[in-house]
Design a protein around this motif. Sequence first.
Motif, mmCIF file in Angstrom:
data_model
loop_
_atom_site.group_PDB
_atom_site.id
_atom_site.type_symbol
_atom_site.label_atom_id
_atom_site.label_comp_id
_atom_site.label_asym_id
_atom_site.label_seq_id
_atom_site.Cartn_x
_atom_site.Cartn_y
_atom_site.Cartn_z
ATOM 1 N N GLN A 29 0.708 -1.226 -0.015
ATOM 2 C CA GLN A 29 -0.068 -0.056 -0.060
ATOM 3 C C GLN A 29 0.844 1.221 -0.019
ATOM 4 O O GLN A 29 0.284 2.374 0.108
ATOM 5 N N THR A 30 2.068 1.132 -0.064
ATOM 6 C CA THR A 30 2.932 2.157 0.138
ATOM 7 C C THR A 30 3.197 2.897 -1.355
ATOM 8 O O THR A 30 3.585 1.918 -2.368
ATOM 9 N N GLU A 31 2.925 4.193 -1.393
ATOM 10 C CA GLU A 31 3.278 4.697 -3.079
ATOM 11 C C GLU A 31 4.694 4.452 -3.362
ATOM 12 O O GLU A 31 4.775 4.489 -4.623
ATOM 13 N N VAL A 32 5.559 4.964 -2.406
ATOM 14 C CA VAL A 32 6.981 4.911 -2.838
ATOM 15 C C VAL A 32 7.612 4.111 -1.891
ATOM 16 O O VAL A 32 8.044 4.380 -0.719
ATOM 17 N N PRO A 33 7.696 2.458 -2.127
ATOM 18 C CA PRO A 33 8.311 1.767 -1.109
ATOM 19 C C PRO A 33 9.792 1.986 -1.107
ATOM 20 O O PRO A 33 10.583 2.262 -2.024
ATOM 21 N N LEU A 34 10.380 1.598 0.004
ATOM 22 C CA LEU A 34 11.866 1.690 0.236
ATOM 23 C C LEU A 34 12.356 3.017 0.093
ATOM 24 O O LEU A 34 13.222 2.967 -0.783
ATOM 25 N N ALA A 35 11.739 3.947 0.480
ATOM 26 C CA ALA A 35 12.129 5.130 0.152
ATOM 27 C C ALA A 35 13.128 6.100 1.026
ATOM 28 O O ALA A 35 13.745 7.289 0.746
ATOM 29 N N GLU A 36 14.130 5.236 1.783
ATOM 30 C CA GLU A 36 15.233 5.763 2.500
ATOM 31 C C GLU A 36 16.299 6.148 1.647
ATOM 32 O O GLU A 36 16.471 5.412 0.637
ATOM 33 N N TYR A 37 16.977 6.596 2.147
ATOM 34 C CA TYR A 37 18.187 7.433 1.344
ATOM 35 C C TYR A 37 19.215 5.961 1.248
ATOM 36 O O TYR A 37 19.699 5.251 2.081
ATOM 37 N N PRO A 38 19.411 5.661 -0.143
ATOM 38 C CA PRO A 38 20.017 4.389 -0.533
ATOM 39 C C PRO A 38 21.409 4.128 -0.297
ATOM 40 O O PRO A 38 21.955 3.108 -0.514
ATOM 41 N N ARG A 39 22.161 5.340 -0.004
ATOM 42 C CA ARG A 39 23.493 5.238 -0.065
ATOM 43 C C ARG A 39 24.331 5.836 1.156
ATOM 44 O O ARG A 39 24.765 7.282 1.056
ATOM 45 N N PRO A 40 24.146 5.402 2.460
ATOM 46 C CA PRO A 40 24.251 6.169 3.536
ATOM 47 C C PRO A 40 25.914 6.611 3.554
ATOM 48 O O PRO A 40 26.033 7.293 4.468
ATOM 49 N N GLU B 16 20.070 16.453 -1.464
ATOM 50 C CA GLU B 16 19.000 16.453 -2.531
ATOM 51 C C GLU B 16 18.976 15.056 -3.445
ATOM 52 O O GLU B 16 20.051 14.806 -3.929
ATOM 53 N N TRP B 17 17.856 14.703 -3.484
ATOM 54 C CA TRP B 17 17.770 13.355 -4.350
ATOM 55 C C TRP B 17 16.137 13.202 -4.467
ATOM 56 O O TRP B 17 15.294 13.702 -3.882
ATOM 57 N N GLN B 18 16.132 12.273 -5.368
ATOM 58 C CA GLN B 18 14.608 12.036 -5.677
ATOM 59 C C GLN B 18 14.499 10.290 -5.845
ATOM 60 O O GLN B 18 15.164 9.738 -6.800
ATOM 61 N N CYS B 19 13.552 9.682 -5.173
ATOM 62 C CA CYS B 19 13.406 8.370 -5.356
ATOM 63 C C CYS B 19 12.367 7.968 -6.560
ATOM 64 O O CYS B 19 11.463 8.602 -6.609
ATOM 65 N N LEU B 20 12.799 7.065 -7.252
ATOM 66 C CA LEU B 20 11.909 6.839 -8.465
ATOM 67 C C LEU B 20 11.257 5.321 -8.116
ATOM 68 O O LEU B 20 10.634 4.805 -9.228
ATOM 69 N N ASN B 21 11.520 4.766 -6.875
ATOM 70 C CA ASN B 21 10.744 3.546 -6.792
ATOM 71 C C ASN B 21 9.139 3.917 -6.774
ATOM 72 O O ASN B 21 8.780 4.784 -6.532
ATOM 73 N N GLY B 22 8.325 2.960 -6.954
ATOM 74 C CA GLY B 22 6.925 3.041 -7.134
ATOM 75 C C GLY B 22 6.204 2.155 -8.375
ATOM 76 O O GLY B 22 7.097 1.316 -8.658
ATOM 77 N N THR B 23 5.226 2.765 -8.751
ATOM 78 C CA THR B 23 4.577 2.111 -9.666
ATOM 79 C C THR B 23 5.175 2.618 -11.291
ATOM 80 O O THR B 23 5.184 3.643 -11.638
ATOM 81 N N TRP B 24 5.668 1.512 -11.927
ATOM 82 C CA TRP B 24 6.100 1.605 -13.369
ATOM 83 C C TRP B 24 5.094 0.935 -14.466
ATOM 84 O O TRP B 24 4.580 -0.020 -13.959
ATOM 85 N N ASP B 25 5.228 1.481 -15.580
ATOM 86 C CA ASP B 25 4.934 0.476 -16.664
ATOM 87 C C ASP B 25 5.637 -0.679 -16.851
ATOM 88 O O ASP B 25 6.811 -0.671 -16.686
ATOM 89 N N TYR B 26 5.090 -1.670 -17.398
ATOM 90 C CA TYR B 26 5.775 -2.990 -17.429
ATOM 91 C C TYR B 26 5.159 -3.639 -18.775
ATOM 92 O O TYR B 26 4.203 -4.084 -18.934
ATOM 93 N N ILE B 27 6.026 -4.461 -19.569
ATOM 94 C CA ILE B 27 6.053 -5.409 -20.378
ATOM 95 C C ILE B 27 7.128 -6.529 -20.096
ATOM 96 O O ILE B 27 8.101 -6.407 -20.038
ATOM 97 N N GLY B 28 6.435 -7.718 -20.097
ATOM 98 C CA GLY B 28 7.224 -8.905 -19.718
ATOM 99 C C GLY B 28 6.387 -10.180 -20.149
ATOM 100 O O GLY B 28 5.608 -10.033 -21.067
ATOM 101 N N GLY B 29 6.794 -11.290 -19.672
ATOM 102 C CA GLY B 29 6.369 -12.495 -20.150
ATOM 103 C C GLY B 29 6.729 -12.953 -21.378
ATOM 104 O O GLY B 29 7.560 -12.333 -22.100
ATOM 105 N N LYS B 30 6.110 -14.105 -22.024
ATOM 106 C CA LYS B 30 6.425 -14.547 -23.441
ATOM 107 C C LYS B 30 6.456 -13.666 -24.616
ATOM 108 O O LYS B 30 7.334 -13.854 -25.350
#
Length: 613
Positions: free
Chosen positions: A38-49, A55-69
């Motif tokens: 249910q989190t809009e931007v999951p794992l949004a903590e600063y990734p490189r301690p 200043e930074w911007q997290c791009l995690n969250g919902t993306w368009d996706y094409i996969g499968g066969k």
Amino acid sequence: MIRTKTLIFALLLLSLSWLSAIAQHAQLPTPWTEIAKQTEVPLAEYPRPQLERKEWQCLNGTWDYIGGKDAPNALNPSTSISFDHAKENILVPYCPESYLSGIQRKQEVNMWYGKKFELPKQWRNKDIILHFGAVDHNATIFINGKKVGAHAGGYHSFWFNITPFLKTGQNTLVVAAHDSNDGKYPSGKNGPRGDYTFSSGIWQTVWIEPVNKNHIQSIKLLPQLVEKQLKVQVNSISKAKVTAIVSAEGRQIAKMVSQSDADFTIPIENPKLWSPDAPFLYDLQLYIHDGNGEVIDEVKSYFGMRDVKLANVNGIMRPLLNGQFVMQLGLLDQGYWPDGILTAPTEEALKHDIEFTKNAGYNLIRKHMKTEPQRFYYWADKMGLLVWQDMPCLWYPDEDTTVYRKAFRDEYKAIIDEHYNSPSIIAWVPFNENWGAFDVKNITNWTKQYDPSRLVNGNSGFNNNPSYQKAYGDPGNGDFVDTHIYVGPNGASVPDQKRAASLGEFGGVGLFVRDHMWPVENNAYAYEPTVEALTDRYIFLMDNVEQLVRYKGLSVAIYTQTTDVEHEVNGLLTYDRKIQKMVLNKIRTVNQAVIKAGSSLNEQKKGMIFRSK
């Protein structure tokens, strides 16, 4: 007849809908599953301690996706694709095989991700760096339809300067990921012989940050206890003046001015040592300046003052931490999750296993056959746990050796570089049980030369071997004689004249916990019927470990394992992390007794001779 066909079609649609719902059902939810979902931007903590900017911007969250066969080939494509008709979305950074991703499809090979983003206005006239924590295995990056670059390797971070490809307003990022999952590249348990659910594609945080043209790209920190100093290297785009400020508990204790791209040292008077009992961390602020003396980049980092050596203690080779033998007692930690597979569902979940291990009285984890996001090592640094870091194995080292062995060496070096500054990591493990083993002696020697500040276990469990491959065996060099004994611990290796004795894996005693097991046939190396019986069995094993420490020269013991993993039910925790399978206070008591037994041997040491590194 028409009504019958209509009814059949309706039932078919209902059946497909029901099957889809089943596919999106979490087979074994953790306490954090729904929070992550249910989190809009999951794992949004600063990734490189260890190289943090404001200043930074997290791009995690919902993306368009094409996969499968039907997904287009994503192995080093030359052109991007459109997502105008994409029917699926994926929650990044969870791999598409996981429940949390929203896809939950078995073994994706070709994956296409699309994300639109806008830059903050205050980032104008800045260079923009696009970062990926990890993408398995090949990634090709497009910005606004133009190819930025490509990367190979599934277990380390990488970045691109995307400034020339950006435009005002909305930008489109496309990631083409390809993962053959054939075991020819480093893949650890995430391969055809790895036992567990395969995982592919993006599985760590994606993020961007603004920088000036000249900025700090990387730093290298080496504590030197004997000299009471920190050795520093700051690497920047162009050579620049560097100012380094060290603080302890908010108070500045040292300042040094030097140049980038060259080693310099910072004196640390009366250093507070880092150890599992007292994991003290110093703060480090780094600045680079332009020709006028103006600050053009600023990053925040940290370090721990500790050293790791091998020494003769009462005639026995032992690993020392800060000049003292510390019995290394830990858990095999595989880092798998029923909802995220390779990716912890949340930051709290990522911390949880470290906290549990610490509370259970251990001082070590062996991160087995995978790497973790950099925040994992930050928490190990901060909480005080020693880490043995495995290199994820390849499975077929004798196929096209000029390609696949080179890929192994390249990624192994990248992993060491990425995590070099972490005080918790005290040993590198390039090979495990002869899996994909090649040139072990040479790679062990190379590791010792490349990072002489840590110990190296060249082939952990060299007494075991996969049936399809000839055993390399004991390389005879490195810092440990390491065997795996299930259930053990009796039969563990003994030290030789140059190496300490390690029991790199043992135990593996299982307990069935109904309603908390992965829905497959479950197994372990041995079993006990109740929590009480398993606890007593564990205490008996640890009493034997103490005997080996005192009288047989054992210095390391790693119990299998932190949690159940899919079909394996030999964890201290169930796979969903909801049930403790042993009585925690009894486990902690016996663990601490074993570590204390090791410490008591320091009181007897005389005429200790340090090995030459």
